[in-house]
Design a protein around this motif. Structure first.
Motif, PDB file in Angstrom:
ATOM      1  N   ALA A  72      66.851  24.747  68.068  1.00  0.00           N
ATOM      2  CA  ALA A  72      65.593  24.972  67.323  1.00  0.00           C
ATOM      3  C   ALA A  72      64.373  24.803  68.227  1.00  0.00           C
ATOM      4  O   ALA A  72      64.398  24.071  69.228  1.00  0.00           O
ATOM      5  CB  ALA A  72      65.518  23.992  66.157  1.00  0.00           C
ATOM      6  N   ASP A  73      63.283  25.480  67.843  1.00  0.00           N
ATOM      7  CA  ASP A  73      62.009  25.350  68.571  1.00  0.00           C
ATOM      8  C   ASP A  73      61.319  24.039  68.206  1.00  0.00           C
ATOM      9  O   ASP A  73      61.507  23.501  67.100  1.00  0.00           O
ATOM     10  CB  ASP A  73      61.072  26.506  68.203  1.00  0.00           C
ATOM     11  CG  ASP A  73      61.600  27.857  68.662  1.00  0.00           C
ATOM     12  OD1 ASP A  73      62.432  27.878  69.599  1.00  0.00           O
ATOM     13  OD2 ASP A  73      61.200  28.887  68.075  1.00  0.00           O
ATOM     14  N   GLY A  74      60.490  23.553  69.123  1.00  0.00           N
ATOM     15  CA  GLY A  74      59.661  22.390  68.827  1.00  0.00           C
ATOM     16  C   GLY A  74      58.493  22.795  67.941  1.00  0.00           C
ATOM     17  O   GLY A  74      58.084  23.967  67.920  1.00  0.00           O
ATOM     18  N   GLU A  75      57.948  21.834  67.183  1.00  0.00           N
ATOM     19  CA  GLU A  75      56.817  22.148  66.298  1.00  0.00           C
ATOM     20  C   GLU A  75      55.495  21.922  67.026  1.00  0.00           C
ATOM     21  O   GLU A  75      55.416  21.176  67.997  1.00  0.00           O
ATOM     22  CB  GLU A  75      56.895  21.281  65.037  1.00  0.00           C
ATOM     23  CG  GLU A  75      58.109  21.616  64.188  1.00  0.00           C
ATOM     24  CD  GLU A  75      58.192  20.801  62.905  1.00  0.00           C
ATOM     25  OE1 GLU A  75      57.248  20.012  62.637  1.00  0.00           O
ATOM     26  OE2 GLU A  75      59.184  20.944  62.179  1.00  0.00           O
ATOM     27  N   SER A  76      54.469  22.563  66.520  1.00  0.00           N
ATOM     28  CA  SER A  76      53.135  22.439  67.141  1.00  0.00           C
ATOM     29  C   SER A  76      52.553  21.047  66.898  1.00  0.00           C
ATOM     30  O   SER A  76      52.895  20.372  65.912  1.00  0.00           O
ATOM     31  CB  SER A  76      52.184  23.482  66.555  1.00  0.00           C
ATOM     32  OG  SER A  76      52.686  24.779  66.800  1.00  0.00           O
ATOM     33  N   GLY A  77      51.641  20.655  67.801  1.00  0.00           N
ATOM     34  CA  GLY A  77      50.930  19.388  67.622  1.00  0.00           C
ATOM     35  C   GLY A  77      49.957  19.486  66.461  1.00  0.00           C
ATOM     36  O   GLY A  77      49.626  20.587  65.997  1.00  0.00           O
ATOM     37  N   GLY A  78      49.487  18.334  65.955  1.00  0.00           N
ATOM     38  CA  GLY A  78      48.555  18.331  64.826  1.00  0.00           C
ATOM     39  C   GLY A  78      47.284  17.571  65.171  1.00  0.00           C
ATOM     40  O   GLY A  78      47.083  17.126  66.308  1.00  0.00           O
ATOM     41  N   SER A  79      46.439  17.429  64.169  1.00  0.00           N
ATOM     42  CA  SER A  79      45.187  16.687  64.358  1.00  0.00           C
ATOM     43  C   SER A  79      45.491  15.191  64.446  1.00  0.00           C
ATOM     44  O   SER A  79      46.627  14.759  64.233  1.00  0.00           O
ATOM     45  CB  SER A  79      44.240  16.965  63.189  1.00  0.00           C
ATOM     46  OG  SER A  79      44.879  16.611  61.959  1.00  0.00           O
TER      47      SER A  79
END
Length: 333
Positions: A72-79
């Motif tokens: 699976a792909d990694g998820e994007s960073g958040g605030s």
């Protein structure tokens, strides 16, 4: 399904690791702050494709029809500097003695020999850095972040080389399967024709004081096996992973014991000269056909420099002596 079709010792798989998640370029905002600094978190790592040793597995059959392994792909960073979640790893359970290779170059990447041992076959892409990493005295509010690193897509070969304490080496019909069925609980297919054994059979041999060792019945060698004749390479590959080699030659061979031994040794040497450094023992099988006088005559003609024992699996003759010899060699290291 016969054991032959159940035993798979070679698979080629396409492994795709996950892409890394993108870093966030968020700027801090709340009720009191309309123009805050950068607080974008980092992206998560893409999933790895991992190989893990499992002592309960004897074959690569479970991977035979899994041509594409996708993590699976990694998820994007958040605030608020929140890091994205790492992509889920794909874990391939393999038997001990499995070697991983690059399918294009043939380069050996690693081998798995311990239960629970893990190695990364294809690394996931790194997550991108969030914009807070790029803040500086000259750039207080960077509005950019790093994208995630791409995953990799690679064809790999997983190849099993049977791990055993003792490997049985001999021409077809030398009595290897019969010996294994008598000294262990293994139930190999046995018949009076060449190439009954088409896959390695493993058995645990009980020894004195609750000790035991693993014996592998390697399919019979034929002349020319080292050049790939017959199924030569597939058979000889398994012999590399045995601590002690037990050469088995039947008492009723059409050649002399010496000639047959030299042919077997030649095939092993041609395939891999390192095999000649392994401890060797010679068993003359079907010895129930010999009377005492004939056995003594044959003993004079045996090859020099190798311990030999006359055995009969059917008549249970010489098996204790054989096990003693094998145990001594296995523990000589």
């Amino acid at each position: 399904m016969s054991q032959g079709s159940n035993f798979v010792d070679y698979v080629k798989v396409c492994c795709r690791s996950g892409h890394g998640g993108a870093g966030s370029s968020h700027l801090h905002r709340d009720i009191l702050t309309s123009k805050g600094g950068p607080d974008g978190g980092d992206g998560g790592r893409g999933g790895h494709v991992i190989v893990r040793g499992n002592a309960q597995f004897w074959t690569l059959l479970h991977l035979k029809y899994r041509k594409h392994i996708i993590a699976a792909d990694g998820e994007s960073g958040g605030s608020s500097l929140r890091t994205g979640k790492n992509g889920k790893d794909e874990i391939l359970e393999v038997p001990l003695g499995t070697i991983a290779k690059d399918a294009e170059t043939g380069e050996i990447l690693f081998e798995i020999t311990q239960d629970g041992e893990t190695k990364i076959l294809t690394s996931g892409g790194r997550g991108g850095l969030g914009n807070w990493h790029f803040k500086s005295s000259t750039q207080q509010t960077p509005r950019f972040a790093q994208p995630g690193e791409e995953g990799q897509e690679v064809w790999n070969i997983l190849e099993l080389k049977v791990l055993a304490d003792v490997g049985l080496v001999g021409f077809p019909n030398a009595g290897k399967s019969t010996l294994l069925s008598v000294v262990s609980a293994a139930k190999p297919e046995i018949a009076d024709y060449s190439f009954t054994t088409l896959v390695p059979n493993l058995g645990i041999v009980a020894y004195r004081d609750n000790k035991s060792f693993v014996m592998a019945d390697i399919p019979g060698i034929i002349e020319g096996a080292s050049t790939g004749k017959g199924l030569g390479f597939r058979f000889l590959r398994h012999i590399e992973r045995n601590s002690v080699l037990l050469f088995m030659i039947p008492a009723d061979t059409s050649r002399t014991i010496q000639e047959e031994y030299q042919i077997l040794l030649h095939e092993l040497t041609e395939y891999n000269p390192e095999l000649t450094h392994k401890p060797r023992i010679l068993a003359i099988t079907k010895a129930d056909m010999l009377d005492e006088e004939l056995q003594q005559e044959m003993a004079k003609e045996l090859p020099a420099g190798i311990e030999a024992v006359f055995i009969s699996s059917v008549a249970q003759k010489g098996l204790t002596e054989l096990k003693d010899l094998l145990w001594k060699e296995i523990n000589r290291a």
